[in-house]
Design a protein around this motif. Structure first.
Motif, PDB file in Angstrom:
ATOM      1  N   ILE A  90      36.030   4.911 107.250  1.00 56.85           N
ATOM      2  CA  ILE A  90      34.630   5.157 107.573  1.00 56.85           C
ATOM      3  C   ILE A  90      33.898   5.481 106.280  1.00 56.85           C
ATOM      4  N   ALA A  91      32.767   4.828 106.043  1.00 57.09           N
ATOM      5  CA  ALA A  91      31.893   5.144 104.915  1.00 57.09           C
ATOM      6  C   ALA A  91      30.727   5.953 105.472  1.00 57.09           C
ATOM      7  N   GLN A  92      30.507   7.142 104.918  1.00 60.17           N
ATOM      8  CA  GLN A  92      29.392   7.967 105.377  1.00 60.17           C
ATOM      9  C   GLN A  92      28.690   8.578 104.175  1.00 60.17           C
ATOM     10  N   GLY A  93      27.415   8.932 104.367  1.00 61.98           N
ATOM     11  CA  GLY A  93      26.658   9.464 103.253  1.00 61.98           C
ATOM     12  C   GLY A  93      25.810  10.660 103.616  1.00 61.98           C
ATOM     13  N   VAL A  94      25.692  11.568 102.672  1.00 64.21           N
ATOM     14  CA  VAL A  94      24.781  12.702 102.782  1.00 64.21           C
ATOM     15  C   VAL A  94      23.456  12.250 102.183  1.00 64.21           C
ATOM     16  N   GLY A 125      33.732  12.746  98.330  1.00 67.23           N
ATOM     17  CA  GLY A 125      35.091  13.123  98.690  1.00 67.23           C
ATOM     18  C   GLY A 125      35.677  12.243  99.777  1.00 67.23           C
ATOM     19  N   LEU A 126      36.848  12.658 100.186  1.00 61.66           N
ATOM     20  CA  LEU A 126      37.638  11.931 101.170  1.00 61.66           C
ATOM     21  C   LEU A 126      38.179  12.954 102.155  1.00 61.66           C
ATOM     22  N   SER A 127      38.143  12.636 103.443  1.00 61.55           N
ATOM     23  CA  SER A 127      38.707  13.535 104.446  1.00 61.55           C
ATOM     24  C   SER A 127      39.324  12.724 105.581  1.00 61.55           C
ATOM     25  N   ILE A 128      40.196  13.375 106.304  1.00 62.78           N
ATOM     26  CA  ILE A 128      40.904  12.754 107.430  1.00 62.78           C
ATOM     27  C   ILE A 128      40.352  13.324 108.737  1.00 62.78           C
ATOM     28  N   GLU A 129      40.215  12.487 109.735  1.00 61.79           N
ATOM     29  CA  GLU A 129      39.745  12.928 111.058  1.00 61.79           C
ATOM     30  C   GLU A 129      40.635  14.066 111.544  1.00 61.79           C
ATOM     31  N   PRO A 130      40.051  15.242 111.818  1.00 61.33           N
ATOM     32  CA  PRO A 130      40.861  16.387 112.233  1.00 61.33           C
ATOM     33  C   PRO A 130      41.383  16.310 113.671  1.00 61.33           C
ATOM     34  N   LYS A 131      40.797  15.442 114.493  1.00 62.16           N
ATOM     35  CA  LYS A 131      41.217  15.316 115.898  1.00 62.16           C
ATOM     36  C   LYS A 131      41.508  13.850 116.223  1.00 62.16           C
ATOM     37  N   PRO A 132      42.539  13.267 115.580  1.00 61.96           N
ATOM     38  CA  PRO A 132      42.806  11.839 115.800  1.00 61.96           C
ATOM     39  C   PRO A 132      43.191  11.519 117.237  1.00 61.96           C
ATOM     40  N   GLU A 133      43.725  12.480 117.947  1.00 64.77           N
ATOM     41  CA  GLU A 133      44.102  12.241 119.349  1.00 64.77           C
ATOM     42  C   GLU A 133      42.873  12.045 120.231  1.00 64.77           C
ATOM     43  N   THR A 138      33.171   9.800 101.796  1.00 68.88           N
ATOM     44  CA  THR A 138      31.837  10.395 101.806  1.00 68.88           C
ATOM     45  C   THR A 138      31.167  10.259 100.451  1.00 68.88           C
ATOM     46  N   PHE A 139      29.893   9.925 100.504  1.00 67.38           N
ATOM     47  CA  PHE A 139      29.076   9.724  99.312  1.00 67.38           C
ATOM     48  C   PHE A 139      27.804  10.552  99.421  1.00 67.38           C
ATOM     49  N   VAL A 140      27.227  10.875  98.278  1.00 73.55           N
ATOM     50  CA  VAL A 140      25.900  11.468  98.220  1.00 73.55           C
ATOM     51  C   VAL A 140      24.947  10.336  97.895  1.00 73.55           C
ATOM     52  N   ILE A 141      23.939  10.144  98.727  1.00 72.53           N
ATOM     53  CA  ILE A 141      22.937   9.115  98.494  1.00 72.53           C
ATOM     54  C   ILE A 141      21.899   9.709  97.549  1.00 72.53           C
TER      55      ILE A 141
END
Length: 137
Positions: free
Chosen positions: A4-8, A68-76, A85-88
């Motif tokens: 997933i690519a997401q941005g602030v 940064g990079l993070s892992i889904e905390p609730k994969p179930e 994650t990026f800063v726009i």
């Protein structure tokens, strides 16, 4: 595992733009979230970030940096995902809710965003990381 690519996206006042995820979303429906989405097969993560911001907000991201990079905390519950994650830092156009991904978009101070009970875990982690930067963003 899905990428997933997401941005602030923050304005000149330091407020963060969040979207309230629509009911039909499989993960985190009815939660506030950052903008972004799935990286398509063979697509560079950075290209996915730019594409998603155009599709969801109608803006053209022109400058960004990795946060940064993070892992889904609730994969179930939400499926196994890795969030990139990026800063726009710069964009062209005015952010508008141009897709069916979110029912509403709204600017929040970081403190108010982090106080939301319905803020996604990945967004919370990203905003906390962004807020801790020496520049404050």
């Amino acid at each position: 595992m899905r990428d997933i690519a997401q941005g602030v996206l923050a304005d000149a006042e330091g407020r963060v733009l969040l979207g309230f995820r629509a009911e039909h979303k499989l993960s985190y429906p009815h939660f506030w979230d950052l903008f972004g989405g799935h990286v398509e097969e063979g697509e560079p993560i950075e290209q996915a970030l730019v594409r998603e911001f155009f599709e969801e907000l109608g803006i053209v991201v022109t400058r960004f940096r990795r946060l940064g990079l993070s892992i889904e905390p609730k994969p179930e519950v939400n499926g196994p995902k890795t969030y990139h994650t990026f800063v726009i830092e710069a964009w062209k156009g005015k952010p508008e809710n141009v897709s069916g991904e979110h029912t509403v978009i709204e600017w929040f101070t970081p403190a108010k965003a982090l106080a939301l009970e319905t803020l996604t875990d990945p967004a919370r982690e990203a905003i906390e990381t962004w807020r801790a930067l020496p520049s404050g963003r």
